[in-house]
Design an enzyme around this catalytic site. Structure first.
Site, PDB file in Angstrom:
ATOM      1  N   LYS A 266       0.119   7.396   3.383  1.00 38.79           N
ATOM      2  CA  LYS A 266       0.707   6.762   2.089  1.00 38.79           C
ATOM      3  C   LYS A 266      -0.289   6.156   1.085  1.00 38.79           C
ATOM      4  O   LYS A 266      -1.419   5.510   1.658  1.00 38.79           O
ATOM      5  CB  LYS A 266       1.524   5.503   2.487  1.00 38.79           C
ATOM      6  N   ASP A 271       0.741  -1.631  -5.897  1.00 39.83           N
ATOM      7  CA  ASP A 271       2.503  -1.889  -5.474  1.00 39.83           C
ATOM      8  C   ASP A 271       2.827  -2.963  -5.988  1.00 39.83           C
ATOM      9  O   ASP A 271       2.747  -4.105  -5.463  1.00 39.83           O
ATOM     10  CB  ASP A 271       2.661  -1.703  -4.036  1.00 39.83           C
ATOM     11  N   LYS A 278       7.839  -7.747  -6.667  1.00 41.20           N
ATOM     12  CA  LYS A 278       7.326  -8.758  -5.608  1.00 41.20           C
ATOM     13  C   LYS A 278       6.734  -9.981  -6.429  1.00 41.20           C
ATOM     14  O   LYS A 278       6.690  -9.931  -7.516  1.00 41.20           O
ATOM     15  CB  LYS A 278       6.078  -8.045  -4.873  1.00 41.20           C
ATOM     16  N   ASP A 289      -2.569  -0.829  -0.478  1.00 40.15           N
ATOM     17  CA  ASP A 289      -1.187  -0.336  -0.105  1.00 40.15           C
ATOM     18  C   ASP A 289      -1.679   1.303  -0.018  1.00 40.15           C
ATOM     19  O   ASP A 289      -0.691   2.242   0.254  1.00 40.15           O
ATOM     20  CB  ASP A 289      -0.111  -0.386  -1.034  1.00 40.15           C
ATOM     21  N   ARG A 352       8.034   4.748   1.970  1.00 35.95           N
ATOM     22  CA  ARG A 352       8.728   5.917   2.694  1.00 35.95           C
ATOM     23  C   ARG A 352       9.200   7.248   1.694  1.00 35.95           C
ATOM     24  O   ARG A 352       9.552   8.342   2.351  1.00 35.95           O
ATOM     25  CB  ARG A 352      10.007   5.080   3.447  1.00 35.95           C
TER      26      ARG A 352
END
Length: 506
Positions: A266, A271, A278, A289, A352
């Site tokens: 990943k 992010d 967030k 990330d 994901r």
């Protein structure tokens, strides 16, 4: 852009004065009745006198405790350093990770000195290797964006390891330690890069830079090729940013390869959570990330550097997850690479999505095993804390990864994949949704990824494991052992040990 390790390693067998250094490091453990001076090269009288004074000096032998004393004439060093190793029963138990952490802690805390001699108990070549590896890991520093180094101490530049083993026998262990240390430290540097400097395009360029001089092939998909080939997950996550996504394939394929291993990482260079944004508190840590992509990249480069007879391919799934008028929305449906559709219920479950594309791409080459590495879920920290990675997937792969991690000195714990979690990922409009059951979220995320693992030539699912490193990849606390603040480089050593174990059992 990416720092390499500048430290040099060597050994010394007998007369320390023939190779003087700024400091001589010896070990102290925590015994049941107080501190215990472990095996060292001091003369009998000096060692006896020092052992009797440990308590008076406030030395306990606790791990990470480092005390500096005036050097002794017989050592050729200006400073005598007593390094705590923690609780061990005797010298024989001071092996592996205890040696690695003690050496790393000492070298890290002795920054500012030019040279250090590590005289820790080494009963085997494996012990020498652990000391060497710890020294390289402990010498790491990140100062790339400092305009001035005033007040900063340069890391130790030279380490000698006191050992009875012949230098020719030890050299391969030292060479491997330097190579492994470079791989881990390069991973740390990538993770530490600010998002102003590390973004999808520059990450792809960094991969090319690190691969120079090695027998690897680097292929980059830009946004046009990603769209042409149908990588909907990577494109969907990246379209909210002005910095376009990338897919990077790093392939090491020696002629005598006996096994094929695929690694998927990943690479979310920052992010924000996207439209499902967030909280501001702690968002700056989200530069990390992309740690999974940095890990698999440097693992392949380390395998290539060692010349191991195995084909290893890394897939770096790189995007920046930003909110904008172009960003994907909750309730959007993406068509992933390979054709499966995903309903995006939460844009902060983006890792994901990019990983699914990478896993499908890796599956099409039908490797013997697929291992994906990602800072995937906050649920991993809740389940296993800040220092232990979770591993899920095929039992044979997860068990082998746990064994490799134990040998490498990293913390990994196998977790189950309960079948009932799959139903929570059902979508009313697509093949699958990108979020499901909140409880056990680390495992739910792994169940999602499992849906994209392909089949082998016999129609069976390719052996696969998912490693969630959300906690251990980034250290927000104080440095400890050989581990600095911020990027840790965790899992590189585990994956390399896994590859070596696969070859040993082939």
């Amino acid at each position: 852009m990416v720092k390499t390790t500048d430290i040099t390693l060597g050994t010394i067998a007998k007369d320390l004065k023939k190779a003087p250094s700024d400091a001589l490091v010896i070990a102290v453990s925590q015994g049941e009745d107080g501190p215990v001076l472990l095996g060292n090269p001091l003369g009998a009288k000096a060692a006896e006198s020092l052992a009797a004074s440990l308590g008076l000096l406030g030395i306990t032998g606790a791990a990470d405790q480092v005390h500096r004393l005036p050097g002794l004439p017989e050592t050729g060093s200006g400073v005598l350093v007593l390094a705590g190793v923690g609780k061990v029963a005797d010298d024989a138990l001071l092996a592996g990770e205890a040696l690695r952490r003690t050496a790393g802690s000492a070298v890290r805390q002795l920054a500012g000195l030019s040279s250090v001699t590590l005289a820790l108990p080494t009963a085997s070549l494996a012990d020498v290797a652990a000391v060497a590896e710890g020294a390289v890991l402990g010498s790491y520093s990140y100062t790339e964006h400092r305009s001035s180094k005033d007040g900063l101490k340069d890391p130790v530049g030279k380490v000698l390891i006191h050992t009875a083993f012949d230098g020719k026998d030890v050299q391969p262990a030292l060479d491997r330690a330097l190579l492994v240390g470079r791989a881990v430290n390069a991973t740390r540097t990538l993770v530490n890069q600010p998002p102003s400097h590390l973004y999808p395009e520059s990450f792809a360029e960094a991969a090319k830079e690190l691969a120079k001089g090695l027998p690897v092939k680097v292929t980059v998909w830009d946004e046009k090729r990603l769209e042409k080939d149908g990588f909907g997950g990577i494109l969907g996550v990246g379209k909210g940013s002005t910095r376009q996504p990338r897919l990077v394939k790093v392939e090491y394929a020696p002629a005598k390869a006996t096994r094929k291993i695929a690694l998927v990482g990943k690479g979310i260079t920052f992010d924000t959570g996207g439209i499902s944004i967030k909280p501001a508190l702690g968002m700056g840590d989200m530069k990390s990330d992309m740690a999974g992509a940095a890990v698999v990249l440097n693992t392949v480069l380390a395998v290539a550097g060692l010349g191991l007879p195995v084909k290893v391919t890394a897939w770096l799934c790189i995007a920046e997850n930003m909110p904008s008028g172009a960003a994907q929305r909750p309730a959007d449906v993406l068509t992933m690479y390979g054709g499966k559709t995903v309903e995006v219920l939460n844009t902060d479950a983006e890792g994901r999505l990019v990983m699914a594309d990478g896993i499908v791409a890796a599956s099409l080459e039908q490797p013997d095993v697929i291992i994906d590495v990602a800072t995937l879920t906050g649920a991993q920290l809740i389940a296993l804390g800040d220092r232990t990675a979770g591993v899920m997937g095929s039992d044979a792969v997860t068990g082998a990864l746990k064994s490799a991690a134990d040998r490498a000195g990293e913390l990994v714990w196998p977790m189950p994949l309960p079948e009932e979690l799959r139903a929570s990922l059902d979508s009313q409009v697509a093949d699958i949704a990108n979020i499901g059951e909140r409880h056990g979220g680390m495992m739910t995320a792994a169940v999602f990824l499992r849906e994209f693992v392909g089949k082998d030539a016999e129609g069976k699912q390719i052996p696969w494991a998912h490693v969630d490193i959300a906690g251990p990849s980034f250290n927000n606390g104080s440095p400890y052992g050989y581990t600095p603040k911020q990027g840790t480089g965790c899992t590189v050593r585990t994956l390399l040990a896994y590859v070596e174990d696969v070859l040993a059992t082939a």
